[in-house]
Design a protein around this motif. Structure first.
Motif, PDB file in Angstrom:
ATOM      1  N   ILE A 115       3.459  11.262   8.746  1.00 10.67           N
ATOM      2  CA  ILE A 115       2.744  10.036   9.125  1.00 10.67           C
ATOM      3  C   ILE A 115       2.974   9.763  10.613  1.00 10.67           C
ATOM      4  O   ILE A 115       4.107   9.894  11.103  1.00 10.67           O
ATOM      5  N   ASN A 116       1.900   9.374  11.292  1.00 13.27           N
ATOM      6  CA  ASN A 116       2.004   9.082  12.727  1.00 13.27           C
ATOM      7  C   ASN A 116       3.086   8.030  12.977  1.00 13.27           C
ATOM      8  O   ASN A 116       3.232   7.092  12.195  1.00 13.27           O
ATOM      9  N   ASP A 138      -1.026  12.617   9.557  1.00  8.64           N
ATOM     10  CA  ASP A 138      -1.948  11.706   8.854  1.00  8.64           C
ATOM     11  C   ASP A 138      -2.984  12.457   8.001  1.00  8.64           C
ATOM     12  O   ASP A 138      -4.027  11.896   7.657  1.00  8.64           O
ATOM     13  N   GLY A 167       3.802  11.165  15.965  1.00 11.90           N
ATOM     14  CA  GLY A 167       3.862  11.944  14.726  1.00 11.90           C
ATOM     15  C   GLY A 167       4.539  13.293  14.876  1.00 11.90           C
ATOM     16  O   GLY A 167       4.734  13.995  13.877  1.00 11.90           O
ATOM     17  N   VAL A 184       2.957  15.179   4.060  1.00 10.73           N
ATOM     18  CA  VAL A 184       2.049  14.519   5.007  1.00 10.73           C
ATOM     19  C   VAL A 184       2.895  13.812   6.065  1.00 10.73           C
ATOM     20  O   VAL A 184       3.526  12.793   5.776  1.00 10.73           O
ATOM     21  N   ASP A 192       2.985   3.165   4.874  1.00  7.95           N
ATOM     22  CA  ASP A 192       2.271   4.458   4.867  1.00  7.95           C
ATOM     23  C   ASP A 192       0.987   4.409   4.031  1.00  7.95           C
ATOM     24  O   ASP A 192       0.184   5.347   4.060  1.00  7.95           O
ATOM     25  N   ILE A 200      -2.750   5.263   5.205  1.00  3.09           N
ATOM     26  CA  ILE A 200      -3.008   6.700   5.392  1.00  3.09           C
ATOM     27  C   ILE A 200      -3.032   7.403   4.036  1.00  3.09           C
ATOM     28  O   ILE A 200      -3.953   8.170   3.736  1.00  3.09           O
ATOM     29  N   MET A 201      -2.051   7.142   3.186  1.00  3.66           N
ATOM     30  CA  MET A 201      -1.943   7.885   1.935  1.00  3.66           C
ATOM     31  C   MET A 201      -3.103   7.600   0.982  1.00  3.66           C
ATOM     32  O   MET A 201      -3.443   8.431   0.137  1.00  3.66           O
ATOM     33  N   GLN A 202      -3.736   6.439   1.157  1.00  2.00           N
ATOM     34  CA  GLN A 202      -4.897   6.099   0.319  1.00  2.00           C
ATOM     35  C   GLN A 202      -6.033   7.109   0.474  1.00  2.00           C
ATOM     36  O   GLN A 202      -6.864   7.252  -0.417  1.00  2.00           O
ATOM     37  N   LYS A 203      -6.052   7.804   1.605  1.00  2.00           N
ATOM     38  CA  LYS A 203      -7.102   8.808   1.816  1.00  2.00           C
ATOM     39  C   LYS A 203      -6.977   9.943   0.794  1.00  2.00           C
ATOM     40  O   LYS A 203      -7.957  10.601   0.448  1.00  2.00           O
ATOM     41  N   GLY A 254       4.378  11.633   1.689  1.00  2.00           N
ATOM     42  CA  GLY A 254       4.098  11.227   3.064  1.00  2.00           C
ATOM     43  C   GLY A 254       5.202  10.348   3.608  1.00  2.00           C
ATOM     44  O   GLY A 254       5.660   9.426   2.920  1.00  2.00           O
ATOM     45  N   ALA A 300      -3.598  13.116   4.958  1.00  2.00           N
ATOM     46  CA  ALA A 300      -3.476  12.868   3.506  1.00  2.00           C
ATOM     47  C   ALA A 300      -4.682  13.389   2.719  1.00  2.00           C
ATOM     48  O   ALA A 300      -4.516  13.882   1.593  1.00  2.00           O
TER      49      ALA A 300
END
Ligand code: RP5
Length: 167
Positions: free
Chosen positions: A95-96, A123, A101, A93, A21, A24-27, A71, A125
């Motif tokens: 996640i796809n 997604d 998703g 969040v 994940d 995505i979560m880095q966003k 997430g 985030a």
């Protein structure tokens, strides 16, 4: 570089069900850094590592985490389990995943009365982090003015696009 695994001194805790994940979560990290909000991060699965998850949440509660972002994908129960363990706001969040998703979205959003999860888009985030900043800004005037400045920047960017539109 800050040690983002350290809970001490953080306002927001970010959890994800798997390291898959992370992209995505880095966003969310990018947004929280833009607003100067301290956050910590871990991987904790509601299903595969419940003991570790609850140990991490106990630490977060002791250290005064104000908002959680969780997430997960598929049978995405992580945000709901976090919400069941705290009275602080929890942002989910989805996640796809295999069902585009939709499975994650419904598993995250469809919480029973009394244990809400503020669920963002699949997604989403970055918006989860924006919402976390808005929650913190209720009691933080500096964050409020940073958010207002951001709104002005976004409007300016749209107006520029409108001016440059080749039609
Ligand atoms: C969920 O299952 C995770 O949040 C992830 O989105 C998904 C797949 O996990 P891995 O099999 O990649 O570890 O629990």
């Amino acid at each position: 570089m800050k040690n983002r695994k350290k809970v001490e001194g953080c306002k927001v805790a970010i959890l994800m069900g798997s390291d898959s994940d992370l992209p995505i979560m880095q966003k969310a990290f990018v947004v929280l850094e833009e607003f100067g909000v301290n956050y910590c991060v871990t991987v904790a699965s509601a299903h595969r590592s419940p003991g570790y998850l609850h140990g991490f949440l106990d630490k977060c509660e002791q250290e005064g985490i104000a908002v959680y972002i969780a997430g997960a994908g598929g049978a995405a129960h992580l945000a709901g389990v976090v919400a069941s363990s705290t009275v602080k706001p929890v942002i989910g969040v989805p996640i796809n995943s295999k069902l585009n998703g939709l499975d994650s979205l419904l598993s995250t959003a469809q919480m029973p009365f009394g244990i809400p999860v503020a669920t963002v888009a699949v997604d989403g985030a970055a918006n989860a982090a924006m919402l976390a900043v808005e929650i913190l800004a209720v009691a933080d005037k500096k964050l409020q003015s940073k958010l207002s400045k951001k709104r002005v920047e976004m409007e300016t960017a749209v107006i520029k696009k409108a001016k440059n539109l080749k039609v």
